[in-house]
Design an enzyme around this catalytic site. Structure first.
Site, PDB file in Angstrom:
ATOM      1  CG  MET A   1      -2.228  -0.983   1.173  1.00  0.00           C
ATOM      2  SD  MET A   1      -2.740  -1.284  -0.114  1.00  0.00           S
ATOM      3  CE  MET A   1      -4.090   0.260   0.115  1.00  0.00           C
TER       4      MET A   1
ATOM      5  CG  ASP B   1       9.963  -0.583   5.286  1.00  0.00           C
ATOM      6  OD1 ASP B   1       9.459  -1.432   6.456  1.00  0.00           O
ATOM      7  OD2 ASP B   1       8.082  -0.631   4.454  1.00  0.00           O
TER       8      ASP B   1
ATOM      9  CE  LYS C   1      -2.185  -0.707  11.335  1.00  0.00           C
ATOM     10  NZ  LYS C   1      -2.106  -0.068   9.766  1.00  0.00           N
TER      11      LYS C   1
ATOM     12  CG  HIS D   1     -10.118   1.990   3.899  1.00  0.00           C
ATOM     13  ND1 HIS D   1     -10.846   0.552   4.011  1.00  0.00           N
ATOM     14  CD2 HIS D   1      -9.041   0.441   3.581  1.00  0.00           C
ATOM     15  CE1 HIS D   1     -11.212  -0.225   4.161  1.00  0.00           C
ATOM     16  NE2 HIS D   1      -9.587  -0.403   3.761  1.00  0.00           N
TER      17      HIS D   1
END
Ligand code: NAD
Length: 732
Positions: free
Chosen positions: A335, A354, A418, A461
């Site tokens: 994503m 990342d 998260k 989303h």
């Protein structure tokens, strides 16, 4: 004094019909347009001093098609009985008004040249086709096309008759039945327009043609006219092609879409007739489509409500717009990499983070790979690709985020992970910056509480693949501020996505909505309904991907992990459902994880082919008497209708429009139904409740109609239209 079509005549007797609305910055085509163009054409026909005319536009977009406000008003009135009772003759005459005016123009005895200075879709293209000569400016991005089929209609201003007469029946099919938007170059190559010239020479070229050639008779009105290639509908080759096309169309659409079928009829019947009669045939089919709920529902959802969403209908007033030059993305997986690539193509830079440099680089690598493909296909140049790629900055360092206004978090679906990212982000971001989580299902309000600024936290989303999927579902946490919502919406718009806005709740809207369809399908598997019947019933309903295919694509292990999590969350209250047991058996015990490990509901061969896994029949012995396709389809669709109604009753949905648009653009609900709320309105709420009662008695509580539906049925309310229900979310 005209307001829409302005006529001026020069010294050579050439009139210019300038389409330039004074009351709008878009050239929409409404009744006022119709009156004024008619008057202009009568003047052209009757004034001997006028030798010919140039039709052109005074706006950057040549013509914007039908007027949205007028269509919306007529949609609302078409739900009341007075409009439904309009005599057919009156309706036909009304629907044929553009066609009649354009026919008058092409037969008025004076030549008309169309100077196409900007994009002309729908009615705009039909005006051009009715002119005797068509020249387009070579401006980049000009498009021509007849997209009416995409909202369940056909081009009713002569399009279905002039296109085949210009380019032949076979070539006309994709133009009319798919509604492709064509570049001017493509239109020229196909023979739909005559020339392309530099924008500065456009009017001069139109005038040159009028003076030097100026033929006022269309080819099809000349004696001895034959369709291109001489191939009329009854010539053996074309007749055979029409039969095959019809069969292929129905194999693809399962008789769900009346518009392409009606267009095919126009293409068969019309070209056998003289033009005036052919236009009557077109008007007849147009009227049939207009009376069909499919067009009403597609227009409402895909044109009007999608249009409102694109204009950010939920954006709070009075908050300054944010322009995004650079955003942050944490998590460079499927994503995150997609978001970075999509933004880069639109000119937005991305700091792509990342956990290690290799993973971040891999995310950028996705864009590189996609761009190589574009270069190979000639869609992009190497230089352009380099510029795009340079907009993605892979790193592990959060310091690069010090000035960004929004970060999308797209790490693994794990609450603790998260939460940690949120805290790390808050440490470096400006105080007002937004953190948008791309979670598919974790509660936004809870994720927000991990940080110190829950007012700046929101859900965005996106859907996979990000660069292709048109929807973004924006989820409000309990404490999300209006400024945060406005920023998220501004980014959605900058990314050219259609945003829907929903309140937080399990599975938000789209995930729970597609979940209801998958769940009911898996329940049927456990009951012993033939899996092939289930897959095929979905396709016949118009759902693009069958439920077992979707389950394998998402991964049965993902579903298994999610259900194990739910089991832990619910503790003693947890009751295993049939689908819980199914997933536990397949993924947990048998290691069938779906496409990713080559075994799920399907068995996948090395060459990528797949077939349903025969072992299913041993686990779930087939029912001796299988249900009808209709019953299977009804169960799938009603499971979603009930779920959508519950999402409305629970206050997850702010507006039925969000549910309708989100269902089609996000998770493949059949477009011809217009979304669950349009579908319920079409059936009638009382009838929906009665069917839910029947299904609940036979198949279980998943079909229990929420009280909202019962109340609406009792009060005669619908979700759209004049007597629409007030969404419970708006009452709170
Ligand atoms: P993915 O596994 O492809 O990518 C996740 C990325 O996060 C990996 O590159 C991983 O290295 C990185 N990551 C893990 N820990 C990290 C850390 N501490 N710091 C920085 N990066 C870290 O997953 P995905 O499919 O891209 O999904 C990401 C999120 O988007 C999930 O929340 C998922 O539910 C959601 N989502 C997925 C889809 C889909 O179709 N895959 C659709 C909508 C939403």
């Amino acid at each position: 004094m005209t307001e829409v079509i302005h006529v001026s005549v020069d010294a050579d007797g050439i009139a210019t019909l300038l389409f330039d609305r004074r009351d709008s910055n878009m050239n929409v085509m409404d009744m006022k347009f119709m009156d004024e163009i008619e008057a202009a054409i009568e003047r052209l026909a009757g004034d001997d001093a006028i030798k010919g005319a140039i039709f052109t536009s005074g706006k950057p977009v040549f013509a914007a098609g039908a007027d949205l406000k007028q269509i919306e008003a007529s949609l609302n009135s078409s739900q009341n009985s007075a409009d439904r009772d309009t005599p057919v003759a009156e309706r036909l005459a009304r629907n044929a008004s553009l066609s009649r005016v354009l026919r008058r123009m092409e037969t008025c005895g004076k030549p008309v040249a169309c100077a196409i200075n900007g994009t002309a879709l729908g009615g705009g293209t039909e005006i051009a086709l009715a002119c005797h000569y068509r020249v387009a400016a070579d401006a980049r991005g000009i498009r021509l096309g007849l997209p009416e089929v995409q909202v369940g209609l056909l081009p009713g201003g002569g399009g279905t008759q002039r296109v085949p007469r210009l380019i032949g029946i076979q070539a006309a099919m994709p133009v009319l039945m798919e509604g492709q938007a064509l570049s001017a170059e493509k239109a020229l190559k196909m023979g739909l327009i005559h020339r392309i010239v530099p924008a500065a020479d456009l009017i001069a070229e139109a005038k040159r043609w009028l003076i030097e050639e100026g033929d006022p008779v269309q080819p099809w009105d000349k004696k001895g006219y034959k369709l291109p290639g001489g191939a009329g509908p009854s010539s053996p080759a074309v007749a055979q092609m029409l039969v095959v096309s019809n069969a292929m169309l129905q194999a693809k659409t399962f008789h769900n879409l009346p518009a392409p079928k009606a267009i095919l009829s126009c293409l068969y019947e019309g070209p056998q007739l003289p033009m005036d009669k052919a236009l009557e045939v077109e008007a007849k089919y147009f009227t049939l489509l207009q009376l069909d709920p499919v067009s009403r529902n597609m227009i409402r959802t895909l044109f009007i409500n999608k249009g409102k969403a694109d204009k950010l209908m939920h954006r709070p007033a009075g908050i300054a717009r944010t322009t995004f030059r650079r955003i942050g993305v944490v998590g460079a997986g499927l994503m995150g990499a997609g978001i970075a690539f999509h933004c880069a193509r639109l000119g937005i830079e991305t700091v792509l983070i990342d956990r290690d440099r290799q993973a971040a680089d891999k995310g950028k690598g996705y864009a590189a790979k996609r761009l190589e493909r574009d270069i190979a296909k000639g869609r992009t140049s190497r230089d352009e690709a380099d510029v795009i790629l340079a907009r993605i900055h892979p790193t592990t360092d959060y310091a690069g985020l010090a000035e960004v206004e929004l970060v999308v978090e797209a790490v693994f679906e794990d609450r603790a992970l998260k939460a940690g990212i949120t805290r790390k982000l808050e440490a470096v971001l400006p105080a007002h910056a937004v953190i948008a989580s791309n979670t598919s299902a974790l509660p936004i309000s809870e994720l927000a509480e991990a940080g110190a600024r829950p007012q700046n936290f929101i859900g965005m989303h996106f859907f996979s693949p990000v660069e292709r999927m048109p929807l973004v579902e924006i989820i409000l946490g309990r404490r999300t501020s209006p400024e945060t919502l406005a920023r998220a919406l501004d980014l959605a718009q900058a990314m050219k996505k259609t945003p829907i806005v929903v309140n937080d709740g399990p599975g938000f809207f789209t995930s729970r909505f597609i979940g209801a369809y998958i769940n009911e399908s898996l329940v049927m598997v456990t009951e012993g309904v033939n899996p092939a019947l289930i897959e095929n019933a979905a396709k016949m309903a118009g759902i693009p991907v069958g439920p077992l295919t979707v389950s394998d694509e998402i991964g049965l292990d993902t579903a298994w992990h999610a259900s194990q999590q739910r089991k832990r969350d619910e503790g003693d209250a947890f009751v295993p459902t049939p689908t819980f047991r199914l997933v536990e058996k397949l993924a947990g015990e048998l290691g069938r994880h779906g496409r990713k490990n080559g075994k799920g509901f399907f068995a996948y061969a090395e060459d990528g082919s797949k077939k349903l896994w025969p072992g299913l029949a041993e686990l779930f012995p087939p029912l001796a008497e299988q249900p009808t396709v209709d019953e299977v389809r009804t169960r799938m669709l009603y499971a979603q209708l009930v779920d959508a109604a519950r999402a409305m009753a629970d206050g997850v949905l702010l507006d039925p429009a969000d549910g309708d648009v989100g269902s089609i653009l996000g998770v493949g609900f059949p477009a011809y139904l217009g979304g669950p709320f349009s579908m319920m309105d079409t059936i009638g709420i009382a009838e929906v409740v009665a069917e839910c009662d029947r299904l609940a008695a036979r198949h279980g509580a998943q079909f229990a109609a929420p009280q909202l539906l019962r109340d609406m049925a009792a009060e005669g309310l619908s979700f759209h239209g004049a007597r629409r229900v007030t969404p419970p979310a708006a009452v709170r």
